[in-house]
Motif scaffolding. Structure first.
Motif, PDB file in Angstrom:
ATOM      1  N   UNK A   1       0.816  -1.209   0.000  1.00 21.87           N
ATOM      2  CA  UNK A   1       0.000   0.000   0.000  1.00 21.87           C
ATOM      3  C   UNK A   1       0.853   1.264   0.000  1.00 21.87           C
ATOM      4  N   UNK A   2       2.043   1.180   0.555  1.00 22.17           N
ATOM      5  CA  UNK A   2       2.916   2.358   0.614  1.00 22.17           C
ATOM      6  C   UNK A   2       4.318   1.972   0.172  1.00 22.17           C
ATOM      7  N   UNK A   3       4.847   2.702  -0.798  1.00 22.42           N
ATOM      8  CA  UNK A   3       6.200   2.468  -1.306  1.00 22.42           C
ATOM      9  C   UNK A   3       6.968   3.783  -1.287  1.00 22.42           C
ATOM     10  N   UNK A   4       8.106   3.784  -0.589  1.00 21.34           N
ATOM     11  CA  UNK A   4       8.980   4.946  -0.513  1.00 21.34           C
ATOM     12  C   UNK A   4      10.358   4.538  -0.992  1.00 21.34           C
ATOM     13  N   UNK A   5      10.826   5.140  -2.079  1.00 22.52           N
ATOM     14  CA  UNK A   5      12.184   4.962  -2.579  1.00 22.52           C
ATOM     15  C   UNK A   5      12.818   6.347  -2.576  1.00 22.52           C
TER      16      UNK A   5
ATOM     17  N   UNK B   1      -1.306  -2.513  -7.729  1.00 24.42           N
ATOM     18  CA  UNK B   1      -2.624  -1.892  -7.865  1.00 24.42           C
ATOM     19  C   UNK B   1      -3.219  -1.445  -6.528  1.00 24.42           C
ATOM     20  N   UNK B   2      -2.641  -1.872  -5.405  1.00 27.74           N
ATOM     21  CA  UNK B   2      -3.169  -1.465  -4.109  1.00 27.74           C
ATOM     22  C   UNK B   2      -2.424  -0.279  -3.512  1.00 27.74           C
ATOM     23  N   UNK B   3      -1.489   0.291  -4.261  1.00 23.60           N
ATOM     24  CA  UNK B   3      -0.722   1.419  -3.739  1.00 23.60           C
ATOM     25  C   UNK B   3      -1.628   2.616  -3.463  1.00 23.60           C
ATOM     26  N   UNK B   4      -1.476   3.167  -2.247  1.00 27.70           N
ATOM     27  CA  UNK B   4      -2.138   4.428  -1.917  1.00 27.70           C
ATOM     28  C   UNK B   4      -1.117   5.547  -1.726  1.00 27.70           C
ATOM     29  N   UNK B   5       0.139   5.199  -1.404  1.00 27.28           N
ATOM     30  CA  UNK B   5       1.197   6.189  -1.207  1.00 27.28           C
ATOM     31  C   UNK B   5       2.413   5.782  -2.042  1.00 27.28           C
ATOM     32  N   UNK B   6       2.895   6.690  -2.880  1.00 23.49           N
ATOM     33  CA  UNK B   6       4.094   6.440  -3.677  1.00 23.49           C
ATOM     34  C   UNK B   6       5.014   7.644  -3.571  1.00 23.49           C
ATOM     35  N   UNK B   7       6.238   7.402  -3.103  1.00 26.62           N
ATOM     36  CA  UNK B   7       7.245   8.455  -2.985  1.00 26.62           C
ATOM     37  C   UNK B   7       8.497   8.031  -3.738  1.00 26.62           C
TER      38      UNK B   7
ATOM     39  N   UNK C   1      -4.904   3.484  -9.598  1.00 29.27           N
ATOM     40  CA  UNK C   1      -6.061   4.351  -9.372  1.00 29.27           C
ATOM     41  C   UNK C   1      -6.457   4.487  -7.907  1.00 29.27           C
ATOM     42  N   UNK C   2      -5.714   3.849  -7.010  1.00 27.30           N
ATOM     43  CA  UNK C   2      -5.968   4.021  -5.577  1.00 27.30           C
ATOM     44  C   UNK C   2      -5.013   5.026  -4.937  1.00 27.30           C
ATOM     45  N   UNK C   3      -4.127   5.597  -5.732  1.00 24.71           N
ATOM     46  CA  UNK C   3      -3.134   6.522  -5.182  1.00 24.71           C
ATOM     47  C   UNK C   3      -3.804   7.711  -4.501  1.00 24.71           C
TER      48      UNK C   3
ATOM     49  N   UNK D   1      -8.534   9.739  -6.721  1.00 20.40           N
ATOM     50  CA  UNK D   1      -8.386   9.538  -5.277  1.00 20.40           C
ATOM     51  C   UNK D   1      -7.249  10.366  -4.689  1.00 20.40           C
ATOM     52  N   UNK D   2      -6.483  11.054  -5.551  1.00 22.71           N
ATOM     53  CA  UNK D   2      -5.284  11.761  -5.108  1.00 22.71           C
ATOM     54  C   UNK D   2      -5.640  12.920  -4.176  1.00 22.71           C
TER      55      UNK D   2
END
Length: 586
Positions: free
Chosen positions: A253-257, A292-298, A316-318, A340-341
């Motif tokens: 759900x959350x990915x931070x790179x 497809x379940x990502x809500x947070x992307x950094x 589309x869940x971002x 959803x942003x």
């Protein structure tokens, strides 16, 4: 106070051989912890100080009968209120019962935080060096309970390295990850072994690039329950063959790179890099669109990242999209379909100005440009366009009717149309806007239209060219304004219109070099909600008349609010960090 936060490409693409010098703005915002984890990650001070085997021969016979009589479930609840370092180091020394209890996979170890910079799991023969086998052994005994794991500091941060150099200590190597005393003997395979069998929902690796090898990425991909993956302080390239394994994490759900920013030169600019030498991703990977379940992307500070695919709408869940300090030259026209942003942060992308100008024609040699349409972002609440090469506030922003915070700091909004016309009609539709930051934008005045921002609570005008005549009387008709920043402008007196802002709590007036007090400030002292007034000069001095009125102002404030320290005065020689510690939107 204020927000201590290139040429736009025009009709040509940014050069591919080197990136322009840029101020190292990222250091001030990423050091605070970034987006953090959705699983409720909690910071701890002292953690995991000594291995179990060091406690086996140290039985203590002083435990009380009262505590021994408590059932294990209640003891665990009591122990969970203690600092993690105490649970790890001291509880096993009390008695055999407590040692056995803290060795089991209970809720005491749901969150684990291992800092390589501490004495945790140090080798007896090499004090200060964390031993891989000790950590693996300790974690595996409790692994069934671990849901959140954080490893941090396997190499010195850039800031620590700079401090060591200043103090005469041994400098780091050029990649910033080698130190005079190795902090651990971990390997990528060791990290894979550590993760084996864990049912983690959150994994944070902060400043651990030296153990991010292929085997480590494969091990991360095996964490089928993982919801949060946070890799901070990356100082290596993320080759497609390495990162490809991560795109199978279907529950993520959350990915931070988050890459480290290169060190600054003596002139304060980031050292330019060749694209092939940039840390992080070489491009936006297609495989990431399977999450497809990502809500947070950094994706922070990926200097080789110049564009986003139009198919990003598959995510589309971002809710949060953070692309700060990359090298984006445009945004896909489909971005407005991410309905959803709620948060969009593209700070420090120096070439984005043209993307928001909606160029009418296609530059020679480039594919057709499609106008960026943000009208679909009905959920957007926070937009950060800090340092994006803007010369005016894009008209399309007026379509973001739900926007609450708009950050436009460090753009050239006052460079055209007389130093303020660039704000124009672009803000008229933002009736729900609460925070507006236009600091360091070369503005000489505000337009009268500012009164239409009826919901505004925070207005930051720091470090502009605003004079008393540049503040319209309509500014005094903002009923909810609580804080206004006028530091480092060209005011010659305290604006009387501030007395009309009955909700005002904080006023910042420092470093207006020509400011003098020619009258009493009763209109400020009588503000009912006033909590702080910042005044003073660090580059010039006050006249004796001004000092008289300032003393009178201070006495009136003390009489009205004896328990509050409202008037705060800066002075020449004051340390910069002390002088700038107040922030409007912190």
């Amino acid at each position: 106070m204020g927000y201590t936060r290139a040429p736009a490409p025009g009709v040509e693409s940014p050069p591919e051989t080197a990136h322009p010098a840029r101020r190292n703005c990222k250091l001030r915002k990423c050091s605070a912890g970034g987006w953090g984890g959705q699983a409720g990650w909690q910071k701890r001070n002292a953690l995991l100080s000594s291995p179990d085997e060091l406690c086996e021969e140290r039985a203590c016979h002083t435990s009380t009968a009262g505590m021994q009589s408590l059932p294990p479930e209640l003891l665990i609840q009591v122990f969970s209120q203690l600092d993690a370092g105490v649970r790890r180091a001291l509880l096993p020394l009390v008695c055999q019962q407590w040692r056995d209890l803290t060795s089991q996979p209970t809720s005491l170890w749901t969150h684990l935080d291992i800092d390589f910079a501490t004495e945790a799991f140090s080798d007896v023969d090499h004090p200060g060096q964390v031993k891989q086998e000790r950590i693996i052994s300790w974690v595996q005994r409790r692994g069934a309970a671990v849901r959140s794991l954080r490893l941090q500091g396997s190499y010195q941060s850039l800031e620590s390295a700079e401090m060591s150099d200043e103090d005469g200590g041994p400098p780091d190597e050029s990649n910033g990850m080698a130190t005079a005393q190795p902090l651990h003997d971990f390997t990528g395979i060791g990290l894979a072994r550590l993760l084996l069998g864990l049912k983690l929902e959150e994994l944070v690796l902060e400043r651990c690039s030296d153990i991010l090898h292929s085997s480590a990425f494969i091990a991360m991909a095996s964490l089928s329950h993982l919801k949060v993956l946070n890799l901070k302080g990356i100082r290596s390239q993320l080759h497609p063959t390495q990162s490809e394994a991560l795109w199978s994490l279907g529950h993520l759900e959350e990915l931070v790179l988050d890459c480290d920013q290169p060190p600054e030169s003596e002139e304060g600019a980031v050292v330019a890099q060749q694209p092939s030498d940039c840390w992080g991703l070489p491009e936006f990977p297609d495989g990431m669109l399977r999450l497809r379940n990502l809500t947070h992307l950094t994706l922070s500070c990926h200097y080789a990242l110049t564009s986003l695919p139009s198919t990003i709408t598959k995510l589309n869940k971002l809710q949060v999209l953070n692309l700060d300090f990359c090298t984006l030259g445009n945004l896909p026209a489909s971005l407005g379909d991410l309905t959803a942003l709620t948060t969009l942060d593209v700070e420090g992308n120096l070439y984005l100005g043209d993307a928001f100008r909606q160029l009418p024609t296609t530059p020679p040699g480039m594919p057709p440009l499609f106008p960026l349409n943000l009208s679909g972002l009905s959920s957007l609440r926070y937009l950060n366009l800090n340092a994006c090469g803007l010369t005016q506030i894009p008209e399309m922003l007026s379509e973001l009717h739900g926007l609450e915070t708009l950050d436009l700091e460090d753009n050239e909004l006052g460079a055209e149309e007389g130093g303020g016309g660039a704000m124009g009609q672009s803000l008229t539709g933002l009736s729900r806007l609460q925070c507006l930051n236009v600091a360091q934008c070369r503005l000489s005045h505000l337009p009268n239209i500012v009164e239409r921002l009826s919901g505004l609570r925070i207005l930051d005008l720091t470090n502009n060219r605003i004079t008393n005549a540049g503040l319209p009387t309509s500014l005094g008709r903002l009923p909810h304004l609580k804080a206004i920043g006028l530091k480092k402008n060209r005011l010659t007196s305290v604006p009387r219109l501030l007395g009309s802002l009955r909700s005002l709590q904080e006023i910042y007036l420092e470093d207006n070099d020509e400011l003098e007090l020619a009258e009493g400030l009763d209109f400020i002292a009588q503000l009912p909600a006033l909590r702080m007034v910042m005044m003073g000069k660090t580059q010039s001095s006050w006249s004796s008349r001004s000092l008289h009125f300032m003393c009178d102002f201070g006495l009136r404030l003390h009489t009205r609010h004896p328990a509050r320290h409202i008037l705060r005065i800066s002075y020449p020689g004051q340390p910069q960090e002390e002088h700038d510690d107040a922030s409007l939107m912190s």
